[in-house]
Design a protein around this motif. Structure first.
Motif, PDB file in Angstrom:
ATOM      1  N   ASP A   1       0.846  -1.183   0.000  1.00 43.75           N
ATOM      2  CA  ASP A   1       0.000   0.000   0.000  1.00 43.75           C
ATOM      3  C   ASP A   1       0.889   1.242   0.000  1.00 43.75           C
ATOM      4  N   GLU A   2       0.677   2.137  -0.957  1.00 42.47           N
ATOM      5  CA  GLU A   2       1.525   3.321  -1.098  1.00 42.47           C
ATOM      6  C   GLU A   2       1.591   4.134   0.191  1.00 42.47           C
ATOM      7  N   ALA A   3       0.459   4.345   0.838  1.00 44.50           N
ATOM      8  CA  ALA A   3       0.446   5.145   2.068  1.00 44.50           C
ATOM      9  C   ALA A   3       1.303   4.488   3.155  1.00 44.50           C
ATOM     10  N   GLN A   4       1.245   3.157   3.268  1.00 42.98           N
ATOM     11  CA  GLN A   4       2.044   2.474   4.278  1.00 42.98           C
ATOM     12  C   GLN A   4       3.533   2.567   3.958  1.00 42.98           C
TER      13      GLN A   4
ATOM     14  N   LEU B   1       8.080   1.960  -5.313  1.00 44.81           N
ATOM     15  CA  LEU B   1       8.020   3.145  -4.466  1.00 44.81           C
ATOM     16  C   LEU B   1       9.031   3.055  -3.332  1.00 44.81           C
ATOM     17  N   GLY B   2       9.079   1.913  -2.680  1.00 47.48           N
ATOM     18  CA  GLY B   2      10.043   1.744  -1.597  1.00 47.48           C
ATOM     19  C   GLY B   2      11.463   1.976  -2.070  1.00 47.48           C
TER      20      GLY B   2
ATOM     21  N   ARG C   1      10.907 -12.146  -9.469  1.00 52.84           N
ATOM     22  CA  ARG C   1      11.245 -11.374 -10.676  1.00 52.84           C
ATOM     23  C   ARG C   1      11.156  -9.871 -10.467  1.00 52.84           C
ATOM     24  N   ILE C   2      10.647  -9.418  -9.348  1.00 49.26           N
ATOM     25  CA  ILE C   2      10.541  -7.986  -9.086  1.00 49.26           C
ATOM     26  C   ILE C   2      11.929  -7.487  -8.704  1.00 49.26           C
ATOM     27  N   PRO C   3      12.558  -6.678  -9.545  1.00 51.15           N
ATOM     28  CA  PRO C   3      13.966  -6.342  -9.331  1.00 51.15           C
ATOM     29  C   PRO C   3      14.262  -5.544  -8.067  1.00 51.15           C
ATOM     30  N   GLN C   4      13.309  -4.817  -7.560  1.00 45.05           N
ATOM     31  CA  GLN C   4      13.558  -4.002  -6.363  1.00 45.05           C
ATOM     32  C   GLN C   4      13.586  -4.832  -5.079  1.00 45.05           C
TER      33      GLN C   4
END
Length: 108
Positions: free
Chosen positions: A6-9, A49-50, A73-76
């Motif tokens: 969640d973006e807000a979190q 975002l993180g 597979r998510i590079p971050q």
């Protein structure tokens, strides 16, 4: 900080001084195909975002041998917490094989 995708979190974690976040993949792991796609997109967005905010990004909860590849597979995401799945499989095939099988999946 363990949080939902969640973006807000994610923003709040940075605001309170966190160095790292662990994205909860539980809803993704428990979802049926269409819902899993939506959850995967939320996880990807939270990871991006993180990373943009300078946070180290980890993920975990409910990941196993059949659902981990898309998350890996998510590079971050720099670390996955998948110990429960490995230990559970080790009860059937032994720890060495359970770890070897997971490493092989993550190497794809």
């Amino acid at each position: 900080i363990f949080l939902d995708p969640d973006e807000a979190q994610v923003r709040k974690a940075k605001e309170v001084g966190a160095d790292a976040i662990e994205i909860n993949t539980g809803r993704y792991a428990e979802s049926i195909i269409r819902a899993a796609k939506n959850e995967l997109e939320r996880i990807e967005a939270a990871a991006r975002l993180g990373d943009e905010l300078g946070l180290e990004v980890l993920a975990g909860h409910g990941l196993n041998y059949t659902n981990v590849i898309a998350i890996a597979r998510i590079p971050q995401i720099v670390e996955l917490n998948i110990g429960h799945s490995i230990v559970s499989r080790a009860a059937l095939v032994g720890m060495e094989r359970a770890v070897r099988d997971m490493v092989a999946l993550l190497g794809r």
